[in-house]
Write an enzyme that holds these catalytic residues in place. Structure first.
Site, PDB file in Angstrom:
ATOM      1  N   MET A  81       0.694  -0.913  -0.340  1.00 56.69           N
ATOM      2  CA  MET A  81      -0.065  -0.009   0.177  1.00 56.69           C
ATOM      3  C   MET A  81       0.882   1.368  -0.217  1.00 56.69           C
ATOM      4  O   MET A  81       2.014   1.276   0.383  1.00 56.69           O
ATOM      5  CB  MET A  81      -0.748  -0.048   1.651  1.00 56.69           C
ATOM      6  CG  MET A  81      -1.485  -1.127   1.543  1.00 56.69           C
ATOM      7  SD  MET A  81      -2.359  -1.814   0.057  1.00 56.69           S
ATOM      8  CE  MET A  81      -1.771  -2.747  -0.976  1.00 56.69           C
ATOM      9  N   CYS A  82       0.335   2.603  -0.034  1.00 53.79           N
ATOM     10  CA  CYS A  82       0.875   2.754  -0.403  1.00 53.79           C
ATOM     11  C   CYS A  82       1.055   3.796   0.694  1.00 53.79           C
ATOM     12  O   CYS A  82       0.372   3.992   2.242  1.00 53.79           O
ATOM     13  CB  CYS A  82       0.251   4.327  -1.627  1.00 53.79           C
ATOM     14  SG  CYS A  82       0.441   4.233  -2.915  1.00 53.79           S
ATOM     15  N   ARG A  83       2.191   5.311   1.266  1.00 53.08           N
ATOM     16  CA  ARG A  83       1.491   6.168   2.444  1.00 53.08           C
ATOM     17  C   ARG A  83       1.515   7.540   1.737  1.00 53.08           C
ATOM     18  O   ARG A  83       2.012   8.320   0.480  1.00 53.08           O
ATOM     19  CB  ARG A  83       3.082   6.576   3.097  1.00 53.08           C
ATOM     20  CG  ARG A  83       3.220   4.872   3.514  1.00 53.08           C
ATOM     21  CD  ARG A  83       2.863   4.088   4.798  1.00 53.08           C
ATOM     22  NE  ARG A  83       1.452   4.317   4.153  1.00 53.08           N
ATOM     23  CZ  ARG A  83       0.884   3.221   4.662  1.00 53.08           C
ATOM     24  NH1 ARG A  83       1.140   2.899   6.383  1.00 53.08           N
ATOM     25  NH2 ARG A  83      -0.339   2.673   4.339  1.00 53.08           N
ATOM     26  N   VAL A 123       3.268   8.899  -1.600  1.00 54.15           N
ATOM     27  CA  VAL A 123       4.614   7.843  -2.281  1.00 54.15           C
ATOM     28  C   VAL A 123       3.712   6.254  -2.987  1.00 54.15           C
ATOM     29  O   VAL A 123       3.164   5.670  -1.988  1.00 54.15           O
ATOM     30  CB  VAL A 123       5.797   7.660  -1.206  1.00 54.15           C
ATOM     31  CG1 VAL A 123       6.998   8.814  -1.163  1.00 54.15           C
ATOM     32  CG2 VAL A 123       5.550   7.144   0.293  1.00 54.15           C
ATOM     33  N   ASN A 174      -5.073   5.523  -0.768  1.00 53.95           N
ATOM     34  CA  ASN A 174      -3.753   4.450   0.111  1.00 53.95           C
ATOM     35  C   ASN A 174      -4.870   3.422   0.385  1.00 53.95           C
ATOM     36  O   ASN A 174      -5.747   3.937   0.879  1.00 53.95           O
ATOM     37  CB  ASN A 174      -3.608   5.441   1.474  1.00 53.95           C
ATOM     38  CG  ASN A 174      -2.492   4.558   1.895  1.00 53.95           C
ATOM     39  OD1 ASN A 174      -1.494   3.205   0.954  1.00 53.95           O
ATOM     40  ND2 ASN A 174      -3.225   4.296   3.374  1.00 53.95           N
TER      41      ASN A 174
END
Length: 254
Positions: free
Chosen positions: A1-3, A88, A115
């Site tokens: 997963m993203c941040r 990110v 996210n």
């Protein structure tokens, strides 16, 4: 997963949260603390968007890892903005790794980030996608779940729907067709900031003169407050509200 993270308040530099904090977005790109659903690093690109003098935000995105950009720290340090969003990315397997796939996404004066992931993609979203104008589908910057979510949300925002109502509808609609989807969303128009906790963590903190909403706390301060599951946080100049993401909210507002 993203941040990802977003800020709303008195003007400040994005560099504080992207690079200087103990658990900055830079640290989260290579040493995240809560990568639910898989992945160990966020190396598939980054994005930063902020508001300057125009109601439309300025945006910078790259498909390389955040830690490879030697110019961004100085650029971010030079910016002072009352509202900004950064992310990110750890791309979902099968989805493109490209600059266009990186949040934040823009349009109509908004910044948006997702996210998480949509369960059953792409089949689960076929019915919802079919409700969009074909030109909107044909002009998506990249074929990702996040960009389709943004297209669906933007359609309602452009129709004048209240942002919280639109976000509530989106989470409910996606959960219906893709149960268990991770929908950690951020949305701002520079005056209001909305975030959702839906099968993924989200926290916020008043840092003096402004509020940060982030998928992970940016430091060890006990002042970070988790957003309860299936709730939204709404930040305005009046303060912070925690609101349930009730499926009937969009109905009540029509």
């Amino acid at each position: 997963m993203c941040r990802h993270l977003a800020y709303l308040g008195e003007p400040r530099s994005p560099a504080e949260l992207l690079f200087h904090a103990a658990h900055s977005l830079l640290v989260q790109s290579y040493a995240p603390a809560d990568m639910r659903g898989g992945g160990s690093v966020n190396a598939d690109g980054y994005g930063l968007g902020w508001y300057a003098e125009s109601p439309d935000p300025v945006r910078l995105r790259r498909s390389a890892p955040l830690w490879t950009d030697g110019d961004l720290p100085a650029l971010a340090e030079s910016v002072r903005s009352h509202a900004f969003m950064a992310a990110v990315r750890n791309g979902t397997t099968g989805m493109p790794v490209a600059e266009a796939a990186n949040a934040p996404f823009t349009g109509g004066g908004f910044l948006f980030s997702h996210n998480g992931m949509v369960k059953g993609w792409p089949g689960s979203m076929a019915e919802l996608a079919a409700k969009l104008p074909i030109t909107r589908l044909l002009t998506l910057e990249a074929t990702t779940d996040s960009l389709l979510l943004w297209a669906l949300l933007r359609e309602r925002l452009e129709a004048g729907e209240d942002p919280l109502v639109a976000v509530t509808w989106l989470t409910g609609a996606v959960e219906e067709v893709g149960p268990g989807s991770r929908l950690n969303l951020l949305l701002t128009d520079g005056g209001t900031l909305i975030g959702t906790a839906w099968t993924h963590a989200l926290s916020y903190r008043d840092i003096g003169g402004g509020v940060v909403v982030a998928s992970e706390p940016c430091d060890d301060s006990p002042e970070w407050t988790p957003v309860p599951e299936h709730h939204a946080v709404r930040v305005t100049g009046e303060g912070v509200e925690i609101l349930p993401l009730e499926a009937d909210r969009s109905t009540e507002a029509r």
